[in-house]
Each structure stands twice: as C-alpha cells, then as structure tokens.
Design a protein around this motif. Structure first.
Motif, PDB file in Angstrom:
ATOM      1  N   TYR A 127       0.791  -1.236   0.000  1.00 35.36           N
ATOM      2  CA  TYR A 127       0.000   0.000   0.000  1.00 35.36           C
ATOM      3  C   TYR A 127       0.815   1.274   0.000  1.00 35.36           C
ATOM      4  N   GLU A 128       2.071   1.237   0.393  1.00 36.13           N
ATOM      5  CA  GLU A 128       2.861   2.473   0.265  1.00 36.13           C
ATOM      6  C   GLU A 128       3.204   2.714  -1.211  1.00 36.13           C
ATOM      7  N   ALA A 129       3.519   1.624  -1.915  1.00 34.50           N
ATOM      8  CA  ALA A 129       3.817   1.762  -3.344  1.00 34.50           C
ATOM      9  C   ALA A 129       2.542   1.857  -4.180  1.00 34.50           C
ATOM     10  N   GLY A 130       1.415   1.414  -3.599  1.00 35.72           N
ATOM     11  CA  GLY A 130       0.163   1.435  -4.352  1.00 35.72           C
ATOM     12  C   GLY A 130       0.133   0.406  -5.475  1.00 35.72           C
ATOM     13  N   GLU A 176      -6.728   1.711  -6.218  1.00 35.66           N
ATOM     14  CA  GLU A 176      -5.734   1.888  -5.160  1.00 35.66           C
ATOM     15  C   GLU A 176      -6.441   2.292  -3.874  1.00 35.66           C
ATOM     16  N   HIS A 178      -5.631   2.566   0.644  1.00 34.49           N
ATOM     17  CA  HIS A 178      -4.588   2.578   1.671  1.00 34.49           C
ATOM     18  C   HIS A 178      -5.287   2.327   3.003  1.00 34.49           C
ATOM     19  N   THR A 181      -6.930   5.093   4.961  1.00 33.47           N
ATOM     20  CA  THR A 181      -8.170   5.711   4.505  1.00 33.47           C
ATOM     21  C   THR A 181      -9.226   4.650   4.208  1.00 33.47           C
ATOM     22  N   ARG A 183     -11.603   2.005   3.025  1.00 39.54           N
ATOM     23  CA  ARG A 183     -11.890   1.447   1.706  1.00 39.54           C
ATOM     24  C   ARG A 183     -12.058   2.548   0.663  1.00 39.54           C
ATOM     25  N   THR A 184     -11.638   3.783   1.012  1.00 38.48           N
ATOM     26  CA  THR A 184     -11.755   4.880   0.042  1.00 38.48           C
ATOM     27  C   THR A 184     -10.892   4.620  -1.177  1.00 38.48           C
ATOM     28  N   LYS A 185     -11.468   4.850  -2.351  1.00 32.44           N
ATOM     29  CA  LYS A 185     -10.763   4.608  -3.611  1.00 32.44           C
ATOM     30  C   LYS A 185      -9.960   5.855  -3.971  1.00 32.44           C
ATOM     31  N   LEU A 186      -8.653   5.696  -4.130  1.00 30.26           N
ATOM     32  CA  LEU A 186      -7.772   6.859  -4.243  1.00 30.26           C
ATOM     33  C   LEU A 186      -7.446   7.244  -5.682  1.00 30.26           C
ATOM     34  N   PRO A 189      -9.833   8.351 -11.273  1.00 32.06           N
ATOM     35  CA  PRO A 189      -9.638   8.932 -12.612  1.00 32.06           C
ATOM     36  C   PRO A 189      -8.569   8.213 -13.425  1.00 32.06           C
TER      37      PRO A 189
ATOM     38  N   ASP B  88     -12.322  14.379 -16.352  1.00 35.26           N
ATOM     39  CA  ASP B  88     -11.722  14.496 -15.020  1.00 35.26           C
ATOM     40  C   ASP B  88     -11.649  15.951 -14.548  1.00 35.26           C
ATOM     41  N   PRO B  97      -6.415  13.246  -2.913  1.00 32.96           N
ATOM     42  CA  PRO B  97      -5.065  13.194  -2.357  1.00 32.96           C
ATOM     43  C   PRO B  97      -3.988  13.011  -3.426  1.00 32.96           C
ATOM     44  N   ARG B  99      -0.944  11.367  -3.593  1.00 32.73           N
ATOM     45  CA  ARG B  99      -0.169  10.384  -2.835  1.00 32.73           C
ATOM     46  C   ARG B  99       1.315  10.449  -3.166  1.00 32.73           C
ATOM     47  N   LYS B 100       1.654  10.836  -4.360  1.00 31.88           N
ATOM     48  CA  LYS B 100       3.051  10.728  -4.774  1.00 31.88           C
ATOM     49  C   LYS B 100       3.701  12.086  -5.035  1.00 31.88           C
ATOM     50  N   GLU B 212     -18.277   9.376   2.830  1.00 33.22           N
ATOM     51  CA  GLU B 212     -17.136   8.461   2.927  1.00 33.22           C
ATOM     52  C   GLU B 212     -15.828   9.223   2.708  1.00 33.22           C
ATOM     53  N   ASP B 216     -13.224   9.176   5.654  1.00 29.87           N
ATOM     54  CA  ASP B 216     -12.076   8.277   5.474  1.00 29.87           C
ATOM     55  C   ASP B 216     -10.859   8.974   4.899  1.00 29.87           C
ATOM     56  N   THR B 217     -11.055   9.981   4.068  1.00 27.69           N
ATOM     57  CA  THR B 217      -9.918  10.586   3.390  1.00 27.69           C
ATOM     58  C   THR B 217      -9.562  11.944   3.998  1.00 27.69           C
ATOM     59  N   GLY B 220      -9.273  10.709   7.629  1.00 28.28           N
ATOM     60  CA  GLY B 220      -8.493   9.474   7.776  1.00 28.28           C
ATOM     61  C   GLY B 220      -7.042   9.620   7.344  1.00 28.28           C
TER      62      GLY B 220
END
Lengths: 362, 336
Positions: A127-130, A176, A178, A181, A183-186, A189, B88, B97, B99-100, B212, B216-217, B220
């Motif tokens: 999960y850190e690398a996704g 993805e 983590h 968070t 079950r939130t979908k990150l 898009p 989008d 977020p 993330r990277k 959510e 969560d985000t 979270g």
C-alpha cells in the motif's frame, strides 16, 4: 456428488498421512463466510443441497476462503483490508496456523492453492507503493512466508489456479486503497484494471486490458472452466448513466468477450456484480448482482444472455451438481436448474459474498 | 367508465410516489446542484480577476478570492458525476489526495522549463492535471518552497494561468450542468436515467460517497495510524483549510440529505440531528490544519468527529437508502 478425482485424492491423503480429507467432515461442496444471528462470524462447510456440514467461529467478518485440494483444511481470509488469515482444520475447528501479512501489506480476501496443496498464493496490497503483489506461503511447512511477486497491476482481488496446474489468473481490480483511509478509492480517474496470467513463480504469461472507455470497470472476481475458459466479473466505478457489461469471458491467446443483458435489464444492476461461476456442466455462466437483486445466466458458448432471476441480496455463487448454487444475505441457499430455484432457507444466517468450491475446478 | 375508474384508482398510489420522486429530483437539481455551480462560476471569476489585478502570493485580495472560490468548490465537490466528471474536471480543480507528490513536481517542472503553456489557456489545460487547480494554486501562494523558485515574472504568470484555468473549468462544468439538469429531472426510456429511481440513486451515491470521502480521506489521511499519525497529509493544510473542508462538506451534504428525505420527515429529522452533531463537533475542534492528530488527545477528538460522520453513513444506509430503492442488504452494502 463426490467426483472420482476427489474421492481418489481424499483416499490418497488418508493413506499417506493420518490427516482427515474432506469426506471426514461430511463432504461439503463449498466454503462460505457468514454472519450468524448470535452475532458470530463463521466459516461454514455447505453442501449444494444447503446442508451445513460444519461451522467454525472466526474473529471477524470473513470474505472468501481457499480450500486445500485434498485435506480438510481451509484458509479463511478476513475482509479487506485484513492483515491476517487463518488456516483451519475443518474436522476439529482447530486453528492450525495463522498467516500475518508482512509489514506494508494487507490481504484482499482471496487466495488459491497449488495443485499439490504445498503452496498458497494470496492477493495483497503493497500500500505504500500502491501496487499489487501475490504472497507465496509454504503450506507444507506451517505456512511460512516464502516470498512474493508482482500481480502486474493495482488492487489484485481474486486469484484462481488455471486447469493446467501451472499458472494463475489474477483479477487486478485497478483500484488503489490505503489502510489509513479505509476502503476509500484513491485513484478512480487514473485506474486501469487488468486480467493477468502468471506462472506459479510469477512470470507474466499474458495480460488483458479493457479499452480506455471501460477503464473504470473494475475486474474483481474470477471463475475458470476445466478447458481454461475464464470468466471475470466487474464492478463499474463510473456514473450510473452507463450500463456497461459486468461479465467477460477470455481464453488464453484469444480476444475477450463482454456479456451483457439487454439494456433495460442491465440498467437494473447498479453497475455491480458480486460473484461469478460456471454451471456444473460448463455450458452456462452466471453473475450475481446484490445491488440489483438479480442473478443473470448466460450461455457460455454463444455468449448470449439467457435469463434474469430476481433474488434479494443474492451474492454467493458456485456450480451445483447441475446448474448453479447461490446464497443470499437473508439466509437462502438455492439450487438453480432451468428456471426455478429450489431454496432451503437458513433464517438465522447471513451468507457472505462468496461460495468457494471445494473441488478446485469443475 | 367504471373499469377506467378502477384502473385509475389502482394506479393512483404509484402516480403519487412517482410525482413526489420527480419533485425531489427537480428540487435537488434546482435548489441544490445548479446554485452551487452558478456560485462556483462567480467565485472563480472573482479569483481570476484578483490574480490579474495582483499576482503577489501575499496579496490579501488574491488570498481572500482563493478562499472564497475554494469554499465554493468544496461545497459542490460531492456532485462528482455527469458534467463534473467529464474529462476528469473535478480532479483538474482539486488534485487530492496527491499520494506521490505530483503537484510540487509538476509546478517545479513548469517553473524550471518556463513552460510557455501559461500564455495559452488551451495549452495550459493540456498540462499535467496535478499542476492545475486549487491545490496547485495553494502551493504557489502559501508554500515557502515556491516563494523564490525560478523567475518572479514566470511565477506571476503561472499563478494567473492557474486561476484562469480554474475559472475556465468551473464555467465548463456549470454550462454543462444547465443542460444535464434536464437529463436528471426527466428520466425515461430515452434518457441515460431510465427511471426516477435510477436518478435518485445517483444522488444518493453522491451523498454516501461524499460522507465516505470526508470521513475516510479528509480525516483518515492525516490521522494515519495511532503509532504513525500523518498531519502533513491533511488536505489544503498550507492555507489552514483542512477542517474547513470537513465542515463545508458536511453543510453541503446535510442540505442534500434533507432534500432526498423530503418524503420521510422522520428520517429527515434523524439525519438532520446527526449532521448537527457532526457539524458542532467540527466547529468545536479549533484545529484548522488538523495538526492535532499528532497528539493522543487531539487524535481522539478527530476520531470522535470521524465516528460521528460514520454514524450519519450508517443512518443513511439503514433508513434513507431503502426509501430510494437501495437495498440495505448484507451483500449489497459490502462493495467487495
């Protein structure tokens, strides 16, 4: 119906070692996680006729399980993002081993054994690398972690052993998440699900991607027929004005085919399929759609929609002695042959997402 | 005649339901959705004008316009379907977020190369989505790392380009929503929404996904795990907006929930109470960037806020969902 192969495998196991085979626990046809009305989450050995052969308490909500090919042992996975899985002796209910996900990994809830039962493969999130990985565990030596390899995608959910006994099919759902968070979908898009075939040592053999317009159709669950035809069930993450197909068929080296009901029927599914299975004789393939309260049956050869069954909160699905067996969140276990399901009710049980066949394949 | 009367009376209850469902769809569209996007266009026009008048990162007018426009987006950001998601666009407004760390990378690359795309709105709209939108603008206005990176005149041009692009995206969303409103309020065989139920389910999904995301985000992510809190992951923390986003989203979702429950006063009341409790907790937190998650006491308070939002989610799933034709089954709710 006990297959000859299963009988022989059980016999072999019984003569080689004093460990009980599946016959010793009443020859259940499926494993299923369930919530009982007393509040306990359990792993259940269930027959196609809807009889409970055993039920063993779990420490939390389960998802799927992996059935050992001949010993009466099951690996029960916690619901994602679970960090542990339990190896259970289905004769005694004893916990034989506990798999802890290594640091930085969690389980997605599905797994598969190698044909000899010596290796267990689990879908996991780095999960850190996704990115997705397949964990490899030594089932012959107390389920020690042997290593892992890339799932060649993001969010690997289901994994099945192919009938050649030498390869796995992986449903990389593409989403993805983590654990911080939930079950939130990150990455909706940018998500790109795929279907990946790997050898048992992790070399990618073949990969299938849907066209960009369908990049939000998460490939989640798999079923494989004895001749290698693979069925994959999907969950649509885009908006509800689209009614994409939720079932696909693929054979190694060929193009995939998407199967859909007529649009007015497809529109009732809320873009969500929960489980997929071939019928016992392999001529039909079906998906369950708990959000649309429907079970859709297709002709696997012609790729044609056959009929829809209206079933409240249906999700678990597997091959029956003929046709299909399904379960619902309201406790029904049904045997579906032709147009009328024979249902045995279990009013105090909520059957969870999946029926895991104890025969590894039909 | 008698036969017709019998048929009519048999149809009456169905018609009554259908009518009220249509009324809900019209109300949500006209009173909840369209005003939010209309307001977003006004606020982003002001932002665009403020950046053109003064591009200094410390400009009080520019920062005020940034806050007002970001407020307008957060109050509409749960409506992520239809025109909001085309190309989008929602991500082009707020890439989070991240993330990277794509946003700082994209901005640094633009500045280092003095990418001429900032002079052409069409070209800028084709640059990395992470270097566009409110969070890119925030970094340019509030992050010391960007205060003196590269050439000052280029930075000024970049700030103006981001502000103009935000306005352009907002205008496109708003324009398309005024057309899409008909699609949402007139479901039928020729519409992408075959029935009022289907259109209502889309709105219900916006409500539950919004809750959510906030629980969560937005909360979270900075909470991380107990052993490893991640205050640096809070949304828009540089401009001290993290908690404000939680509150604004709850206020917007409360309005949507109330309208969706219009036919069921008791459900509407219990949802409204649950939102009131959550909003009160958020207002009492006094921790704008959610930095308190780094201490055990601070974390506990954020966790209590998160739990109160999860209570709203449970209530919506158990009570509101079933009235809109969403089954609250063991498997249908699972989503796995």
């Amino acid at each position: 119906m006990t297959s000859r192969r299963r009988f022989l495998a059980g016999l072999a196991a019984a003569t080689l070692a004093p460990m009980p085979g599946w016959a010793a626990v009443g020859s259940p046809d499926f494993l299923s996680a369930a919530l009982f009305d007393d509040g306990t989450y359990r792993l259940v050995g269930l027959t196609s006729a809807g009889e409970v052969r055993f039920s063993i308490p779990l420490p939390g909500r389960g998802h799927a399980a992996a059935a050992h090919p001949h010993l009466a042992r099951a690996v029960a996975f916690a619901r994602r993002p679970g960090r542990f899985a339990l190896v259970i002796d289905c004769a005694t209910g004893d916990q034989l081993a506990r798999l802890d996900a290594p640091d930085g990994r969690h389980f997605y809830g599905h797994g598969a054994f190698s044909p000899d039962g010596r290796r267990l493969f689990t879908t996991e999130n780095d999960y850190e690398a996704g990115t997705g990985v397949i964990g490899v565990w030594d089932a012959a030596k107390g389920y020690a972690r042997l290593g892992e390899f890339s799932s060649a995608g993001v969010g690997p959910h289901d994994v099945v052993l192919m009938p050649d006994g030498k390869s796995l099919a992986i449903a990389n759902g593409g989403i993805e998440t983590h654990p911080d968070t939930g079950r939130t979908k990150l990455n909706l898009p940018t998500m790109r699900p795929n279907l990946t075939y790997v050898s048992l040592d992790g070399s990618v053999l073949e990969q299938v991607e849907l066209p960009v317009a369908l990049h939000k159709n998460s490939i989640r669950h798999l079923a494989v027929r004895a001749d290698g035809l693979l069925a994959f069930a999907m969950q649509w993450q885009g908006d509800l004005t689209h009614k994409p197909a939720l079932l696909g068929l693929h054979r190694r080296g060929d193009r995939y085919h998407l199967l859909s009901a007529p649009e007015d029927i497809q529109a009732t599914l809320a873009g969500y399929a929960g489980s997929v299975a071939f019928s016992a004789e392999g001529r039909q393939v079906a998906i369950t759609c708990p959000r649309g309260n429907a079970l859709h049956v297709f002709d696997a050869e012609a790729g044609r929609f056959d009929r829809a069954h209206s079933l409240t909160d249906v999700c678990g699905l597997g091959p029956g002695p003929s046709g299909f067996v399904f379960t619902t969140g309201h406790g029904d276990v049904g045997h579906l042959v032709g147009s009328n399901p024979a249902v045995s009710p279990h009013p105090r049980v909520h059957w969870d997402n999946h029926l895991v066949p104890i025969r590894p394949m039909i | 005649m008698r036969l017709i009367a019998v048929i009519l009376s048999a149809l009456m209850p169905l018609c009554a339901v259908a009518q009220s469902r249509d009324a809900i769809l019209t109300d949500v569209t006209q009173a909840h959705i369209l005003p939010r996007f209309d307001h977003l266009v006004e606020a982003t026009a002001a932002l665009d004008a403020a950046a053109r008048a003064d591009c200094a990162p410390g400009s009080a007018d520019l920062r005020a316009a940034y806050h007002a426009a970001f407020d307008a987006w957060i109050s509409a950001s749960h409506l992520r379907f239809g025109p909001t998601e085309v190309g989008d666009r929602a991500f082009a407004l707020a890439f989070w977020p991240d993330r990277k760390g794509f946003t700082p990378k994209a901005l640094s690359a633009m500045i280092a190369a003095e990418d001429p795309a900032i002079a052409d709105p069409d070209a800028f709209a084709e640059t990395s989505i992470a270097g566009r939108g409110f969070l890119a603008l925030e970094m340019m206005l509030y992050d010391p790392a960007f205060a003196d990176q590269g050439d000052a005149a280029y930075r000024c041009g970049l700030i103006r380009a981001i502000a103009a692009d935000i306005h352009r995206t907002a205008r496109a969303i708003d324009r398309d929503w005024h057309g899409y409103a008909r699609i949402l309020t007139q479901p039928g065989p020729d519409s992408p929404y075959r029935s009022a139920d289907e259109a209502l389910q889309e709105l219900y999904k916006a409500l539950t996904t919004g809750l959510e995301f906030t629980a969560d985000t937005r909360l979270g992510r900075p909470m991380g795990s107990f052993d490893r809190p991640r205050p640096n992951r809070a949304e828009a923390r540089r401009s001290l907006r993290s908690l404000r986003h939680v509150e604004l989203s709850l206020v917007a979702l409360r309005d949507l929930a109330t309208r969706l429950a219009a036919d069921h006063p008791q459900i509407a009341a219990s949802l409204d109470d649950a939102f009131a409790r959550s909003i009160a907790r958020a207002q009492a937190l006094d921790d704008p960037a959610l930095a308190g998650v780094a201490t055990p006491q601070g974390r506990l308070r954020v966790e209590a806020l998160q739990q109160s939002i999860n209570d709203i989610r449970s209530l919506a799933a158990a009570q509101l969902g079933p009235t809109l034709g969403i089954s609250a089954g063991f498997n249908s709710l699972d989503g796995d």
